[in-house]
Design an enzyme around this catalytic site. Sequence first.
Site, PDB file in Angstrom:
ATOM      1  N   ASP A  22      -3.398   8.047  -7.770  1.00 38.17           N
ATOM      2  CA  ASP A  22      -4.435   7.926  -8.860  1.00 38.17           C
ATOM      3  C   ASP A  22      -5.711   7.678  -8.021  1.00 38.17           C
ATOM      4  O   ASP A  22      -5.958   6.495  -7.480  1.00 38.17           O
ATOM      5  CB  ASP A  22      -4.029   6.922  -9.780  1.00 38.17           C
ATOM      6  CG  ASP A  22      -4.708   6.640 -11.249  1.00 38.17           C
ATOM      7  OD1 ASP A  22      -5.777   7.526 -11.329  1.00 38.17           O
ATOM      8  OD2 ASP A  22      -4.352   6.172 -11.733  1.00 38.17           O
ATOM      9  N   ASP A 116      -7.687  13.430 -12.229  1.00 42.71           N
ATOM     10  CA  ASP A 116      -7.827  12.358 -11.089  1.00 42.71           C
ATOM     11  C   ASP A 116      -6.308  11.743 -10.632  1.00 42.71           C
ATOM     12  O   ASP A 116      -6.362  10.667 -10.045  1.00 42.71           O
ATOM     13  CB  ASP A 116      -8.730  11.309 -11.597  1.00 42.71           C
ATOM     14  CG  ASP A 116      -8.154  10.568 -12.797  1.00 42.71           C
ATOM     15  OD1 ASP A 116      -7.602  11.051 -13.544  1.00 42.71           O
ATOM     16  OD2 ASP A 116      -8.804   9.411 -13.065  1.00 42.71           O
ATOM     17  N   GLU A 117      -5.403  12.576 -11.190  1.00 43.02           N
ATOM     18  CA  GLU A 117      -3.843  11.782 -10.877  1.00 43.02           C
ATOM     19  C   GLU A 117      -2.882  12.554 -10.845  1.00 43.02           C
ATOM     20  O   GLU A 117      -2.893  13.908 -11.560  1.00 43.02           O
ATOM     21  CB  GLU A 117      -3.689  10.824 -11.943  1.00 43.02           C
ATOM     22  CG  GLU A 117      -3.397  11.041 -13.230  1.00 43.02           C
ATOM     23  CD  GLU A 117      -3.107   9.850 -14.157  1.00 43.02           C
ATOM     24  OE1 GLU A 117      -2.251   9.256 -13.604  1.00 43.02           O
ATOM     25  OE2 GLU A 117      -3.565   9.677 -15.178  1.00 43.02           O
TER      26      GLU A 117
END
Length: 406
Positions: A22, A116-117
């Site tokens: 993350d 983003d993860e």
Amino acid sequence: MTGDRVPGRTRDDTGCHILHVDMDAFYVGVEIRDRPELTGVPVIVGAASGRSVVLSASYQARAFGVRSAMPMMRARRLCPQAVIIPPTHGLYAAVSREVMAVFRSVTPEVEPLALDEAFLDISGALRRLGPPAQIGELIRATVRGQQGITCSVGVATCKFIAKLASIHCKPDGLLVIPADGILEFLHPLPVSALWGVGERTGRVLAGLGLRTVADIAHTPPATLERGLGRAAGAHLAALAWGRDDRKVVPGSLEKSIGAEETFASDVADPALIRRELLRLSGRTARGLRAAGCAARTVVVKLRLADFTTITRSRTLPEPTDVAQQVYSTACELYAAAGLDAGARLRLVGVRASGLVPAAAAEAQLAFGDRPASWREAERAVDRIAGRFGTDAVRPAALVDGHPQQS
DNA sequence: TCTGGGGTCCTGCGGCTG
DNA sequence: TCTGCAGCCGCAGGACCC
């Protein structure tokens, strides 16, 4: 805290083949990377005006109580000295592609969850790259070295625990939850830590007197199912014991593509609303074509001034990626919603679901009809937009000063 | 306090079909 | 021809996540 946040850990990571990576305050991290003078400063990414919300906040801004999804007006009151940066989505998408490439250099088993993860299954990389925690540190160092931003890594035996671990070691950390330490880590956490427990479910659980994950674990599943429904009850009961056998599914196809927009002030004029539907239909159809998809179902979302939300959907005889078809269906759905004359809308949205590969749709549409010619015209527009920007060509109804279509 | 925009998943209902 | 049933699908809405 269970596990280790720093290199040189002593925790047993045997069997911990799932990583959740993350990025830390991703949008803000990217902006600060390009403007290092903002390091250590409260920074908020989000549109500065109108009815916008915070997209991302630096940890310095979070210290003032600023959170993502918070209305921007409130964020500015809490932290008036924050530097506010309008979002540059294209840049974030580009950085995201580079970061995902780093993940795929470790293992092909990468399941992106958002820009983003991602989850990684590193079972096949252990012999080549070492134990799980070492691979996690390798990823963190590579992302920091190549992109100049930090990320946090959770290492565990399953997806759900890996995700919780990455949350708990933020920012810029790594946390291993060993197989025999799952319940010790999990049970003291509040019920809101569980995937699927938001405000509403949290209230139901509080009504049952359940505050921690341990409380849920020791409640009969039948009680949970009565309060929350069969699927959600069984789901929470399993998670509370750390049971989550979902596999990492690499690069799955989207289920729907859409666009929505909140008006700067509420709108009651049907002509203006149809004009917005035209714009959103164009965006949605462009998204479909860019993804190589066509959609069978068109969904229109209408949010009234009092925040009640209405959706109306229709399944088409054949899948489409043509804006004209999306738009005409959206207008029919808007009309069929039967809003009172003068009903004020704060948001409209258009979404396309039931996606199939465009090639399959084209085979069905090859029997020479108007959508085929619309499709060719819109693809030509896509090519022009690719060279000159999306404003270079647009429907006449969206050019300022053009009379409204009805 | 005053609530974006992009999504996924689940539930319940009703219609259709065999 | 009618009825009951199960299964599937479309649709609407809600909750949730990032």
